[in-house]
Design an enzyme around this catalytic site. Structure first.
Site, PDB file in Angstrom:
ATOM      1  N   LYS A 197       1.052  -1.541   0.036  1.00 27.00           N
ATOM      2  CA  LYS A 197       0.642  -0.104  -0.433  1.00 27.00           C
ATOM      3  C   LYS A 197       0.564   1.367   0.476  1.00 27.00           C
ATOM      4  CE  LYS A 197      -3.577  -2.251   2.535  1.00 27.00           C
ATOM      5  NZ  LYS A 197      -4.163  -2.574   3.792  1.00 27.00           N
ATOM      6  N   GLY A 294     -12.991  -5.262   5.075  1.00 29.90           N
ATOM      7  CA  GLY A 294     -13.757  -5.983   5.603  1.00 29.90           C
ATOM      8  C   GLY A 294     -14.926  -5.980   3.960  1.00 29.90           C
TER       9      GLY A 294
HETATM   10  N1  LIG Z   1     -10.610  -8.622   2.060  1.00 31.53           N
HETATM   11  C1  LIG Z   1     -10.221  -7.317   3.223  1.00 31.53           C
HETATM   12  O1  LIG Z   1     -11.113  -6.491   4.246  1.00 31.53           O
HETATM   13  C2  LIG Z   1      -9.655  -6.424   1.826  1.00 31.53           C
HETATM   14  C3  LIG Z   1      -9.726  -5.490   1.655  1.00 31.53           C
HETATM   15  C4  LIG Z   1      -8.803  -4.922   1.221  1.00 31.53           C
HETATM   16  C5  LIG Z   1      -8.514  -5.555  -0.383  1.00 31.53           C
HETATM   17  N2  LIG Z   1      -8.789  -6.292  -0.473  1.00 31.53           N
HETATM   18  C6  LIG Z   1      -8.367  -7.357  -2.003  1.00 31.53           C
HETATM   19  O2  LIG Z   1      -9.196  -7.306  -2.780  1.00 31.53           O
HETATM   20  C7  LIG Z   1      -9.087  -8.928  -2.951  1.00 31.53           C
HETATM   21  C8  LIG Z   1      -9.954 -10.153  -2.923  1.00 31.53           C
HETATM   22  O3  LIG Z   1      -9.615 -10.096  -1.418  1.00 31.53           O
HETATM   23  P1  LIG Z   1     -10.763 -10.973  -0.929  1.00 31.53           P
HETATM   24  O4  LIG Z   1     -10.929 -10.759   0.714  1.00 31.53           O
HETATM   25  O5  LIG Z   1     -12.626 -11.060  -1.065  1.00 31.53           O
HETATM   26  O6  LIG Z   1     -10.890 -12.867  -1.021  1.00 31.53           O
HETATM   27  P2  LIG Z   1     -11.068 -13.798  -0.772  1.00 31.53           P
HETATM   28  O7  LIG Z   1     -12.592 -13.652   0.111  1.00 31.53           O
HETATM   29  O8  LIG Z   1     -10.542 -15.393  -0.402  1.00 31.53           O
HETATM   30  O9  LIG Z   1     -12.314 -14.133  -2.318  1.00 31.53           O
HETATM   31  C9  LIG Z   1     -11.002 -14.586  -3.236  1.00 31.53           C
HETATM   32  C10 LIG Z   1     -12.420 -14.581  -4.289  1.00 31.53           C
HETATM   33  O10 LIG Z   1     -11.378 -14.770  -5.835  1.00 31.53           O
HETATM   34  C11 LIG Z   1     -11.059 -16.357  -5.754  1.00 31.53           C
HETATM   35  N3  LIG Z   1     -10.234 -16.672  -7.065  1.00 31.53           N
HETATM   36  C12 LIG Z   1      -9.332 -16.809  -6.673  1.00 31.53           C
HETATM   37  N4  LIG Z   1      -9.029 -17.427  -7.646  1.00 31.53           N
HETATM   38  C13 LIG Z   1      -9.110 -16.924  -8.590  1.00 31.53           C
HETATM   39  C14 LIG Z   1      -9.012 -17.027  -9.655  1.00 31.53           C
HETATM   40  N5  LIG Z   1      -7.658 -17.446 -10.790  1.00 31.53           N
HETATM   41  N6  LIG Z   1     -10.040 -16.858 -11.519  1.00 31.53           N
HETATM   42  C15 LIG Z   1     -11.127 -16.416 -10.617  1.00 31.53           C
HETATM   43  N7  LIG Z   1     -11.474 -16.124  -9.497  1.00 31.53           N
HETATM   44  C16 LIG Z   1     -10.499 -16.484  -8.316  1.00 31.53           C
HETATM   45  C17 LIG Z   1     -12.116 -17.100  -5.293  1.00 31.53           C
HETATM   46  O11 LIG Z   1     -13.024 -18.322  -5.983  1.00 31.53           O
HETATM   47  P3  LIG Z   1     -13.515 -18.678  -4.798  1.00 31.53           P
HETATM   48  O12 LIG Z   1     -15.009 -18.314  -4.404  1.00 31.53           O
HETATM   49  O13 LIG Z   1     -13.840 -20.052  -6.355  1.00 31.53           O
HETATM   50  O14 LIG Z   1     -13.001 -19.621  -3.825  1.00 31.53           O
HETATM   51  C18 LIG Z   1     -13.175 -16.398  -4.314  1.00 31.53           C
HETATM   52  O15 LIG Z   1     -14.095 -15.868  -4.682  1.00 31.53           O
HETATM   53  C19 LIG Z   1      -7.651  -9.273  -2.142  1.00 31.53           C
HETATM   54  O16 LIG Z   1      -6.627  -8.971  -3.761  1.00 31.53           O
HETATM   55  C20 LIG Z   1      -7.347  -8.776  -1.090  1.00 31.53           C
HETATM   56  O17 LIG Z   1      -5.620  -8.432  -1.237  1.00 31.53           O
HETATM   57  C21 LIG Z   1      -9.138  -7.046   0.197  1.00 31.53           C
END
Ligand SMILES: NC(=O)c1ccc[n+]([C@@H]2O[C@H](COP(=O)([O-])OP(=O)(O)OC[C@H]3O[C@@H](n4cnc5c(N)ncnc54)[C@H](OP(=O)(O)O)[C@@H]3O)[C@@H](O)[C@H]2O)c1
Length: 395
Positions: A197, A294
């Protein structure tokens, strides 16, 4: 751009579902999700199965989809998806700081070459509007420093340790359950996530593009009970602080755990909240606080980018183009607390001076001044029994 935006979303995890929720509760924006590409088709989903596909091309080759929203937790696949979308002149929104930080230069070139916008507000402090503010509001202000708590998961863990006396592993488990931690929690606790970040912030604040390995990061995974006791004795808390600042034309940056005294603004930033302090020559000090993790809060930043695309917004990378002549430096003196056990000690020759040295049966520590360049190459730092904290004097 088409005012009724059709979205192709990659990922339906914490953030993907957050975006779905906020989009369906917001009236002001005319956008609809046409398709969602996920990885595991066997998972049960809370919305109709007709939304989902496992084929990237179903989104990338669909001429009706104007905006690709990349919300997956893989870096290589995310970069392939984002690059392919930009090459097809589809605007892209992403929250993936690791992918952006590791491929910043290529992403910049793709945006230029295909004259297509790529927005990533959610990648920095989730719900806090950082990037667009640095780009637009602080365009003419002479920023001198940006520092703060950029990682909701470690702040949640540290707050639980200090306020509720929880153990590190318990607090991490809770953060994971609530969706505040990255899928790979070492990105949070080893301070890689806030470093990615900070790398993005450096571009929009100072026009400096770095590689992740150029920025020193030290996480909270070495923290010991003695360090927490020391912080309490000083009426301070430990916060994982990311900082970049300019002195003359030199800009330094780092992410490290730091003692933050009771009177400091960042002391009050608790749990999954992030806080950012900006200092500028004319605006002086300003403070932003908001949820740094979140589903819904991150989804709201993603939606804000989608909304910005409806009025053809794109980053102009103003600080990069202003040719500010800032150069990056590791030449910065820092005051550090270092705790160690009897067996492994920090090399005292690395320190310019040592003001406190305490050795007892319970704990050993020193407080001294060390140059960031020296710290970044010190072998003793990797010893699990050694842990460091910046003192309050570095804020
Ligand atoms: N969580 C937070 O609070 C937060 C805050 C800011 C930024 N982020 C960023 O946002 C992004 C997502 O985070 P998250 O927390 O939502 O992750 P997550 O809950 O682990 O969800 C990841 C999603 O990506 C899908 N996925 C993974 N590899 C894939 C591929 N090759 N092709 C298509 N779909 C794929 C997964 O599919 P399945 O459902 O089929 O497993 C799942 O739906 C990350 O880059 C993270 O750094 C997260």
């Amino acid at each position: 751009m088409n005012r009724n935006i059709k979205l192709g979303v990659f990922g339906f995890g914490c953030v993907g579902q957050g975006l779905y929720n906020v989009l369906h509760q917001t009236r002001g924006i005319s956008a609809e999700i046409k398709k969602i590409c996920i990885k595991h088709p066997e998972k049960t989903r809370p919305i109709d199965a007709s939304f989902f596909t496992t084929s990237r091309d179903e989104i990338l080759n669909d001429p009706e989809i104007d905006v690709v929203v990349e919300l997956i937790d893989e870096v290589d696949a995310a970069f392939e998806i984002v690059s392919a979308a930009l090459r097809k002149k589809k605007a892209v929104v992403s929250a993936n700081k690791k992918m952006i930080a590791e491929h910043f230069t290529e992403l910049l070139e793709l945006q230029n070459q295909y004259a297509t916008p790529f927005l990533y507000e959610a990648s920095c402090c989730a719900s806090i509007p950082v990037i667009r503010n640095l780009e637009e509001y602080y365009d003419n202000d002479l920023l001198t420093s940006v520092q703060g708590i950029l990682n909701g998961s470690t702040n949640y863990i540290l707050t639980h340790i200090f306020e509720n006396g929880k153990r590190f592993d318990e607090a991490l488990h809770d953060a994971q359950k609530l969706g505040y931690a990255e899928s790979d929690p070492s990105l949070d606790v080893k301070a890689l996530d806030p470093k990615y970040k900070l790398l993005i912030i450096l571009v929009h604040a100072f026009g400096i593009v770095l590689k992740p390995e150029n920025i020193f990061n030290y996480g909270i995974d070495h923290l010991k009970n003695e360090d927490i006791r020391y912080a309490r004795e000083k009426n301070s808390r430990i916060k994982l602080i990311a900082k970049c600042a300019k002195i003359d034309n030199k800009v330094f940056a780092y992410v490290m755990p730091q003692l933050v005294s009771e009177s400091d603004t960042l002391n009050k930033v608790a749990y999954e909240y992030n806080g950012l302090l900006l200092a500028g020559a004319f605006s002086e000090h300003q403070f932003f606080m908001g949820k740094g993790a979140g589903g819904n809060s991150t989804g709201s930043a993603v939606l804000s980018d989608i909304s910005a695309l409806t009025y053809d917004y794109r980053y102009e990378y103003k600080k990069l183009h202003q040719q500010l002549n800032h150069s990056y430096t590791l030449d910065k003196m820092l005051e550090l607390y270092v705790s160690y056990n009897g067996e492994f000690k920090p090399d005292i020759h690395d320190f310019e001076n040592i003001s406190v040295r305490h050795e007892s049966a319970e704990c050993n520590y020193l407080v001294g001044k060390i140059n960031l360049a020296k710290l970044a190459t010190a072998n003793w730092l990797n010893e699990p029994s050694i842990s460091i904290l910046l003192t309050e004097n570095n804020l």
